[in-house]
Structure formats: C-alpha cells, structure tokens
Motif scaffolding. Structure first.
Motif, mmCIF file in Angstrom:
data_model
loop_
_atom_site.group_PDB
_atom_site.id
_atom_site.type_symbol
_atom_site.label_atom_id
_atom_site.label_comp_id
_atom_site.label_asym_id
_atom_site.label_seq_id
_atom_site.Cartn_x
_atom_site.Cartn_y
_atom_site.Cartn_z
ATOM 1 N N GLY A 63 -37.859 -21.165 6.118
ATOM 2 C CA GLY A 63 -38.496 -20.669 6.925
ATOM 3 C C GLY A 63 -38.018 -20.722 8.510
ATOM 4 O O GLY A 63 -37.323 -21.595 8.912
ATOM 5 N N ASN A 64 -38.405 -19.464 9.245
ATOM 6 C CA ASN A 64 -37.724 -19.396 10.557
ATOM 7 C C ASN A 64 -38.631 -18.887 11.261
ATOM 8 O O ASN A 64 -39.072 -17.531 11.045
ATOM 9 C CB ASN A 64 -36.418 -18.434 10.578
ATOM 10 C CG ASN A 64 -35.803 -18.368 11.761
ATOM 11 O OD1 ASN A 64 -35.890 -19.224 12.537
ATOM 12 N ND2 ASN A 64 -35.206 -17.337 11.914
ATOM 13 N N ALA A 120 -31.033 -16.386 1.899
ATOM 14 C CA ALA A 120 -31.735 -16.945 0.694
ATOM 15 C C ALA A 120 -32.958 -16.335 0.107
ATOM 16 O O ALA A 120 -33.159 -16.073 -0.868
ATOM 17 C CB ALA A 120 -31.866 -18.429 0.601
ATOM 18 N N MET A 121 -33.718 -16.295 1.279
ATOM 19 C CA MET A 121 -35.195 -15.785 0.741
ATOM 20 C C MET A 121 -35.392 -14.305 0.375
ATOM 21 O O MET A 121 -35.915 -13.815 -0.448
ATOM 22 C CB MET A 121 -36.089 -16.165 1.911
ATOM 23 C CG MET A 121 -36.347 -17.394 2.433
ATOM 24 S SD MET A 121 -37.337 -18.280 1.332
ATOM 25 C CE MET A 121 -38.917 -17.384 1.617
ATOM 26 N N GLY A 128 -47.306 -31.401 8.091
ATOM 27 C CA GLY A 128 -46.576 -30.181 8.333
ATOM 28 C C GLY A 128 -47.428 -28.998 8.452
ATOM 29 O O GLY A 128 -48.441 -28.921 7.653
ATOM 30 N N ILE A 129 -47.042 -28.303 9.280
ATOM 31 C CA ILE A 129 -47.750 -27.039 9.515
ATOM 32 C C ILE A 129 -46.863 -25.909 10.048
ATOM 33 O O ILE A 129 -45.968 -26.007 11.062
ATOM 34 C CB ILE A 129 -48.903 -27.013 10.574
ATOM 35 C CG1 ILE A 129 -49.780 -25.858 10.624
ATOM 36 C CG2 ILE A 129 -48.442 -27.535 11.973
ATOM 37 C CD1 ILE A 129 -50.779 -25.569 9.513
ATOM 38 N N ARG A 130 -46.706 -24.769 9.627
ATOM 39 C CA ARG A 130 -45.890 -23.680 9.803
ATOM 40 C C ARG A 130 -46.393 -23.063 11.173
ATOM 41 O O ARG A 130 -47.745 -22.982 11.420
ATOM 42 C CB ARG A 130 -45.605 -22.678 8.736
ATOM 43 C CG ARG A 130 -44.865 -23.287 7.439
ATOM 44 C CD ARG A 130 -44.572 -22.257 6.664
ATOM 45 N NE ARG A 130 -43.857 -22.888 5.469
ATOM 46 C CZ ARG A 130 -42.486 -23.196 5.472
ATOM 47 N NH1 ARG A 130 -41.777 -23.308 6.288
ATOM 48 N NH2 ARG A 130 -42.118 -23.802 4.192
ATOM 49 N N ILE A 152 -41.266 -21.559 -3.275
ATOM 50 C CA ILE A 152 -40.810 -22.700 -2.572
ATOM 51 C C ILE A 152 -41.108 -22.701 -1.263
ATOM 52 O O ILE A 152 -41.522 -23.954 -0.525
ATOM 53 C CB ILE A 152 -39.138 -22.684 -2.802
ATOM 54 C CG1 ILE A 152 -38.579 -22.827 -4.016
ATOM 55 C CG2 ILE A 152 -38.383 -23.706 -1.738
ATOM 56 C CD1 ILE A 152 -36.966 -22.943 -3.972
ATOM 57 N N TYR A 153 -41.194 -21.620 -0.557
ATOM 58 C CA TYR A 153 -41.778 -21.571 0.621
ATOM 59 C C TYR A 153 -43.328 -22.137 0.859
ATOM 60 O O TYR A 153 -43.674 -22.686 1.799
ATOM 61 C CB TYR A 153 -41.785 -19.916 1.358
ATOM 62 C CG TYR A 153 -42.105 -19.794 2.567
ATOM 63 C CD1 TYR A 153 -41.428 -20.110 3.637
ATOM 64 C CD2 TYR A 153 -43.588 -19.356 2.930
ATOM 65 C CE1 TYR A 153 -41.686 -19.670 5.026
ATOM 66 C CE2 TYR A 153 -43.698 -19.200 4.332
ATOM 67 C CZ TYR A 153 -42.808 -19.338 5.125
ATOM 68 O OH TYR A 153 -43.292 -19.245 6.656
#
Length: 380
Positions: free
Chosen positions: A235-236, A197-198, A279-281, A221-222
């Motif tokens: 996100g991965n 998708a990204m 939330g934190i990536r 969106i990310y």
C-alpha cells in the motif's frame, strides 16, 4: 514452460539463516512476485531456484522433477539480474544470441529467434550497437531479450527495473506484463517495490526475515493482510498503525478516546487495559471539520454513520497532483511528549497548512486490529 515447486527450502550461511522453511508452488505459466524489505531473503530464494545457491535443506522441483543436484546450466532457467550483466564487447545481436550459441543452436535458428525477440521488445533497430551506446532502458530490454530468446522453462527476474528512472520503470513494467501475457512463461520476479508487486503479480509472496508472511492474489492481500508487517508494507501510502489501549468500551489513543465498534467488541471480547494496534489506510480517513467531543452521543450518532472521530494536527502537506497527502499527529495534551503519526489522503482542492487542527473520521468498516506483540491480524 513448467511449474515450479519449493518444499521446505532452508538456506544457512554459517550461523545465519537467510531463508527458512520456504514452501510454495508456481503453476505453469503464472507470474509470481517475491516482495519484502531488503535482507528478507528474496534474492537467496531466486539464486537457489537458479542453482547459484545450494539449499541447506528442502527440495526444489521444476516440471515435477527434483533438481536439487542438477547444475544451474542444466535447469533450463533464465535469469535477468539487477545490473543487466551484458557483455560490453558484444553487440546487441551477439548478446541476444549468446545463450543460443552456447547450446549449439543452428545459425539460421539463432538469427530467426534473435530477430523475433528484438522485434517484440522494440530493439530491432539497435542490433548492431554495443551496450555502452544504449540507454538504461534499452540495456534492460536487451537483458530481458537474452533470457527470452532461450525460451526457458522458468524465467527469473531479480529487481530488473530498479536502475531505471520513474517514467521508464512504469513503461517497462507495462511492457513486461504484456510480454508475459503473450509468452506465458512461468515467471518469478523479485522486488522490494510494492507497486511493482501489486501491478505485475498473479500471486504475491510476502517475505520478512527469511520467512513467508503471506501468499495470495494482490488485491486479497491488500484487503486482508495476515499481519501488521504485510499491512504496512503493501500500500502506498502505507497503512496507519495507531497504538491503543482498550478501556471502558473505548480505545485510548494518545490523549484521545475512540469508541470501540460493537463488531470489534463482539469478535475480540477485549479486556480493560489490553493493548492493540489499530490499522487504517489513508484512503479511509475523511476530514469533517471541527469536532466537539460529546461522548454521550458517540454510540447513537456515529455508529449510524459507521465513522470514528479523531482530532489531529497537520504537520506536513504533500501535494501529489490529483490528491494531497497529509501527515498529521495526535495533539499533545496533558504534557505527554509522545506523538502518534497518521497519514490522510484528501482531494487536491482541500487546502490545509502545517499547524492546522482538524477532525477526521475513521471508517470502521475498514479498520484493522493487530496484536501489538506478535503483529498477527485479529480483526477483521
């Protein structure tokens, strides 16, 4: 080519609502991706566009023409299925030509278009083979080619790469993007793979439980997800979610206290005892060694660094080549059996082992706050 418009599309099967109030418009020539977990309604939307399903309510327009009652064969829409759906008794050339023959194209026109499409997909040397003689990637290209040969107004792709191995999927994804750039056909692509998708989309439509969660450009969106579901799905590795309670200007996470950034206090004006999901990536968490908790110094020293400290215990170490993914947990203190998990991306040269206790910094410039009940993004 044509634009595609869905207005308040709902599809129910008996008492089950598969999709509800779906509204979006795909401009002429753009590549849009429908993404979400299994069962979220992606394929139902796709089949409704193709005319294989009939909407319970709402309107569907192709090139600004209402097509609710137009049969699938007359919508000038080409669809590529997950299982390829090639005719096993036909050669590659015959598969590519089938749609054109059904529309009574002249033989010379069919031959010319089949040769051009086969050349563009690098399968021109396979025209005399049958599907059973092809690899998965080659079969996928034939399925794509059969749809492209028709030169439809709208191109629909329903998880077309899911049956390919990882390397072939990456290669075919890149080829698909180049193909769209060259042909410019309005395209709707369905996948549950957020990487696809990204990388492919002009715009992403994120779905969950039959409803649209967010529509936008991939990077937007990310960077600014509308809710917790979108934040964790794209996100991965996925975004970390840390349940927290606000008390005395701090977030209580498990057994640890985290000073609440002034910007969050000013925006949310939280009350003591109020719960939040932080939330934190993983890429915005850094290891900084041992941590001596001195709450009196937090506001003076750490705000200048724009970091928030947290102590965690390493559980799993996953080397990924150029980087390493650490799966850790907040230490269990005071007899509390609950564990809050957290993922951290570190450089490959960082050596850690299960059981190591480390202190990490959360970059509060990239901290998200969600409502724990609704999942709605509250900050930033």
């Amino acid at each position: 080519m044509a634009n595609l418009r869905l207005e308040n599309i709902t599809r129910r099967f008996n008492n089950v609502t598969a999709i509800e109030d779906i509204t979006f418009k795909v401009p002429d020539g753009e590549f849009w991706v429908l993404v979400g977990p299994s069962g979220c309604g992606k394929s139902t939307i796709m089949r409704t566009i193709a005319g294989l399903e009939t909407a319970t309510s709402g309107n569907l327009y192709i090139q600004d023409i209402l097509v609710n009652n137009v049969p699938a064969r007359q919508r000038d829409v080409a669809m590529v299925f997950q299982n390829y759906a090639l005719y096993p008794h036909m050669t590659v050339a015959e598969n590519l030509a089938f749609g054109l023959k059904m529309r009574n194209f002249e033989a010379t026109k069919i031959r010319e278009r089949v040769e051009n499409v086969a050349r563009s997909l690098s399968i021109d040397h396979l025209l005399n083979r049958k599907p059973k003689q092809l690899s998965g990637g080659q079969q996928q290209r034939v399925a794509l080619g059969r749809a492209i040969a028709r030169e439809p107004k709208v191109f629909l792709l329903d998880e077309p790469l899911s049956n390919l191995d990882a390397q072939l999927r990456d290669d075919t994804r890149a080829e698909l993007k180049q193909l769209h750039q060259r042909l410019g056909i309005t395209t709707v692509y369905v996948t549950h793979d957020q990487v696809e998708a990204m990388t492919l989309a002009d715009k992403i439509v994120v779905l969950n439980q039959g409803k649209i969660q967010q529509i936008g450009e991939p990077q937007n969106i990310y960077a600014k997800p509308a809710n917790r579901m979108v934040a964790t799905f794209l996100g991965n590795p996925s975004m970390n979610i840390l349940p927290a309670t606000y008390t005395n200007s701090t977030f209580q996470i498990g057994s640890q206290s985290l000073a609440c950034p002034p910007s969050i206090r000013e925006r949310l004006q939280p009350r003591d005892g109020q719960g939040f999901d932080l939330g934190i990536r993983p890429e915005y968490i850094e290891i900084f060694g041992s941590f001596s908790k001195q709450e009196d110094d937090l506001n003076s020293d750490l705000w200048a660094l724009e970091k928030l400290p947290l102590e965690v215990e390493v559980k799993v170490v996953e080397p990924l080549g150029r980087e390493t993914l650490i799966r850790a947990a907040l230490p269990i203190l005071g007899g509390d059996n609950s564990v809050t998990s957290i993922q951290i991306q570190v450089p490959a040269n960082v050596r850690l082992h299960p059981g190591d206790r480390i202190s990490v910094e959360l970059d509060f410039n990239h901290l998200f706050v969600f409502d724990p009940t609704t999942g709605e993004a509250l900050y930033p």
